[in-house]
Scaffold this motif. Structure first.
Motif, PDB file in Angstrom:
ATOM      1  N   UNK A  41       0.854  -1.185   0.000  1.00 42.12           N
ATOM      2  CA  UNK A  41       0.000   0.000   0.000  1.00 42.12           C
ATOM      3  C   UNK A  41       0.893   1.239   0.000  1.00 42.12           C
ATOM      4  N   UNK A  42       0.427   2.251  -0.682  1.00 44.09           N
ATOM      5  CA  UNK A  42       1.224   3.473  -0.766  1.00 44.09           C
ATOM      6  C   UNK A  42       1.267   4.175   0.584  1.00 44.09           C
ATOM      7  N   UNK A  43       2.468   4.666   0.943  1.00 48.96           N
ATOM      8  CA  UNK A  43       2.626   5.462   2.163  1.00 48.96           C
ATOM      9  C   UNK A  43       2.245   6.897   1.816  1.00 48.96           C
ATOM     10  N   UNK A  44       1.259   7.416   2.527  1.00 47.71           N
ATOM     11  CA  UNK A  44       0.774   8.764   2.206  1.00 47.71           C
ATOM     12  C   UNK A  44       1.080   9.723   3.357  1.00 47.71           C
ATOM     13  N   UNK A  45       0.057  10.345   3.950  1.00 44.00           N
ATOM     14  CA  UNK A  45       0.310  11.302   5.022  1.00 44.00           C
ATOM     15  C   UNK A  45       1.172  12.443   4.521  1.00 44.00           C
ATOM     16  N   UNK A  46       2.272  12.718   5.222  1.00 47.31           N
ATOM     17  CA  UNK A  46       3.183  13.805   4.840  1.00 47.31           C
ATOM     18  C   UNK A  46       3.859  13.583   3.488  1.00 47.31           C
ATOM     19  N   UNK A  47       3.857  12.319   3.027  1.00 43.09           N
ATOM     20  CA  UNK A  47       4.510  12.014   1.740  1.00 43.09           C
ATOM     21  C   UNK A  47       3.556  12.113   0.557  1.00 43.09           C
ATOM     22  N   UNK A  48       2.290  12.414   0.802  1.00 42.35           N
ATOM     23  CA  UNK A  48       1.253  12.383  -0.228  1.00 42.35           C
ATOM     24  C   UNK A  48       1.662  13.149  -1.482  1.00 42.35           C
ATOM     25  N   UNK A  49       2.151  14.346  -1.316  1.00 44.95           N
ATOM     26  CA  UNK A  49       2.496  15.184  -2.476  1.00 44.95           C
ATOM     27  C   UNK A  49       4.004  15.392  -2.629  1.00 44.95           C
ATOM     28  N   UNK A  50       4.784  14.483  -2.036  1.00 43.24           N
ATOM     29  CA  UNK A  50       6.244  14.584  -2.115  1.00 43.24           C
ATOM     30  C   UNK A  50       6.795  13.558  -3.114  1.00 43.24           C
ATOM     31  N   UNK A  51       7.910  13.899  -3.747  1.00 46.90           N
ATOM     32  CA  UNK A  51       8.602  12.951  -4.625  1.00 46.90           C
ATOM     33  C   UNK A  51       9.798  12.398  -3.862  1.00 46.90           C
ATOM     34  N   UNK A  52       9.745  11.099  -3.554  1.00 43.23           N
ATOM     35  CA  UNK A  52      10.811  10.448  -2.775  1.00 43.23           C
ATOM     36  C   UNK A  52      11.923  10.000  -3.721  1.00 43.23           C
ATOM     37  N   UNK A  53      13.180  10.170  -3.295  1.00 45.99           N
ATOM     38  CA  UNK A  53      14.326   9.814  -4.138  1.00 45.99           C
ATOM     39  C   UNK A  53      15.194   8.714  -3.533  1.00 45.99           C
ATOM     40  N   UNK A  54      14.960   8.367  -2.246  1.00 40.98           N
ATOM     41  CA  UNK A  54      15.790   7.341  -1.604  1.00 40.98           C
ATOM     42  C   UNK A  54      15.045   6.789  -0.389  1.00 40.98           C
ATOM     43  N   UNK A  55      15.181   5.470  -0.145  1.00 38.29           N
ATOM     44  CA  UNK A  55      14.524   4.839   1.004  1.00 38.29           C
ATOM     45  C   UNK A  55      15.509   3.938   1.741  1.00 38.29           C
ATOM     46  N   UNK A  56      15.203   3.631   3.010  1.00 41.06           N
ATOM     47  CA  UNK A  56      16.011   2.700   3.802  1.00 41.06           C
ATOM     48  C   UNK A  56      15.178   2.185   4.964  1.00 41.06           C
ATOM     49  N   UNK A  57      15.548   1.008   5.466  1.00 42.57           N
ATOM     50  CA  UNK A  57      14.860   0.413   6.619  1.00 42.57           C
ATOM     51  C   UNK A  57      15.861   0.036   7.693  1.00 42.57           C
TER      52      UNK A  57
END
Length: 508
Positions: free
Chosen positions: A196-212
């Protein structure tokens, strides 16, 4: 100008050992599990990822885009369709030819892989739905994850202990799996069985990198802001608190700092800014923050790595180790290193951050899918072999049966006593009528390669030449070739030759 002497207290032998160990770090053989592979198999590897609770599983792709796995196969994480461990590489036909773009793994372990086409495949441990297929059944073969990812091209993948996250080419983040601390960012603590898509504060943001991290998630957006969610018991979210965060939250302490990359350890976080600086926060019981002490930090803290600009940071959610590489190519490590606590960035002799995890992390796993550049360097022997019969570099030609064989005088003189006594500097062409073209060519090639390649019948003529030129090693090679090639049709001729040349190995 004379060479500078070694620094006081460091012996020349110690410096030599350091240089040699740095040279040995150029291939995947530094990870112990690759000792199960032959040198020939290792030479073909172009991508690899070592994972598992003890670095005891590996997936690798060859130069032909074939995919192989090896190791313990816990929870079916090798994707072979069963749970049998293997010390022989087994091919994953379903992934061959797919061209792997990125890969990550969890602690179960489970594996998440994306192809260059942007397709996502998962397999392995699935008790918490971390495979994203809607079930909690372990996956024994790679299966494509399509729910909510149809028409999406995935460009990056990340795994926590038992949750998964992917980044699409249009800057969207999707998560699934274990969610006891809010690590999938859905706003609840219920496990998430499908992407499922992570939304909230990221709803209108373009993400360029992720990590866990083990139980937390991070995303860097295109303007350099960092958003975090999930477990925060050690301050690994960098929010100045220790409370869990079920939805994405921006790290306010990094206001005005443009972050380019984020990397997560077991419970600590590193970020790299556009100015080449590192900030760290979270757990620090092994010194993995590089601050000089072992105190946890819930706010971003600057990590001092000499005065050089940092271009790469490295951490892995299954380890307490940190690493960085500078613009000048220097590699630093800190945190848990072979069981010891290194609290300041320590300059190593390594050429890349991957070597830190191979040699010092516990377990010895890879922090990313490793790309192996083909080794274009030729040894002396390989270079000589390549130059045999090369008219562009040769300075002498043998004319045999109307055909030329191009060679190098100096090599012939070095390799053969006969030529040392008969060759002159002004020789350009030498005609040879005593031996056939195949025989003489095989002899000259032997001087370049130490091997012979010709049928046993021609080996009789080469044996004659070796006897004439007093090349005893060549005689033995000819005898072996003749012996191995004996059959009903040629037995009499070959045995007659053996008797003539007193070839004991053949008649034995």
């Amino acid at each position: 100008m004379e060479d500078e002497p070694p620094p006081q207290g460091v012996s020349a032998k110690a410096l030599e050992a350091t240089l040699l160990s740095a040279l040995k770090m150029l291939d995947v053989g530094k990870w112990p599990i690759f000792s199960l592979c032959s040198p020939e198999e290792i030479k073909l590897i172009r991508q690899a990822c070592v994972f598992g609770s003890a670095g005891n599983e590996v997936l690798y792709a060859t130069e032909n885009d074939e995919v192989f796995v090896l190791g313990m196969n816990c929870s079916g994480c090798l994707g072979t369709g069963d749970m049998q461990s293997t010390i022989e590489p087994r091919r994953l036909d379903s992934l061959c030819g797919k061209k792997i773009a990125c890969l990550s793994y969890g602690s179960g372990p489970h594996v998440v892989l994306a192809t260059e086409e942007g397709e996502v495949y998962t397999w392995g441990h699935n008790a918490y739905s971390q495979l994203g297929n809607g079930t909690t059944n372990h996956g024994f073969i790679p299966c494509q994850v399509s729910t909510n990812l149809v028409n999406k091209k995935v460009i990056e993948v990340a795994c926590g202990s038992h949750h998964s996250m992917v980044l699409t080419s249009d800057g969207e983040v999707y998560t699934w799996g274990y969610n006891n601390s809010g690590q999938v960012g859905s706003g609840s603590t219920a496990n998430q069985p499908i992407p499922r898509r992570v939304t909230g504060c990221l709803q209108n943001k373009i993400v360029v990198n992720i990590a866990c991290g083990q139980m937390c998630s991070m995303a860097v957006v295109e303007n350099g802001e960092v958003y975090v969610w999930g477990y925060n018991g050690n301050g690994q979210l960098g929010l100045g608190s220790s409370g869990n965060q079920p939805t994405p939250c921006r790290i306010a302490a990094l206001q005005g700092i443009r972050v380019q990359r984020v990397a997560c350890g077991y419970a600590h976080t590193l970020v790299l800014t556009d100015e080449g600086q590192i900030y760290a926060w979270g757990a620090n019981s092994y010194g993995q923050l590089g601050t000089g002490n072992k105190s946890n930090q819930s706010y971003p803290t600057t990590v001092i790595v000499d005065k050089d600009r940092v271009v790469e940071i490295a951490a892995c959610h299954s380890a307490h180790t940190s690493a960085a590489k500078t613009q000048s190519g220097q590699v630093y490590m800190w945190g848990q290193c072979r069981g010891q606590s290194v609290t300041f960035p320590h300059l190593t002799h390594f050429a890349c951050t991957d070597d830190v995890f191979a040699c010092f992390a516990t377990p010895a796993v890879m922090w990313r899918l490793l790309s192996v550049e083909p080794d274009d360097h030729l040894t002396v022997a390989q270079s000589l072999k390549k130059e045999f019969d090369n008219p562009e570099t040769a300075d002498l030609k043998f004319l045999v049966d109307g055909k030329y064989i191009h060679v190098h005088k100096v090599l012939l003189k070095i390799r053969c006593e006969h030529f040392r006594s008969v060759l002159n500097n002004d020789d350009e062409i030498i005609e040879m009528s005593e031996f056939s073209y195949p025989v003489y060519r095989a002899f000259l090639e032997y001087l370049y390669t130490d091997n012979i390649r010709l049928p046993p019948e021609d080996a009789i003529g080469l044996l004659d030449l070796a006897t004439l030129y007093r090349e005893n090693r060549l005689k033995k090679l000819c005898q072996q070739t003749i012996k191995q090639g004996i059959c009903e049709e040629n037995a009499i001729a070959l045995l007659s030759a053996a008797v003539k040349y007193e070839a004991q190995q053949v008649v034995a």
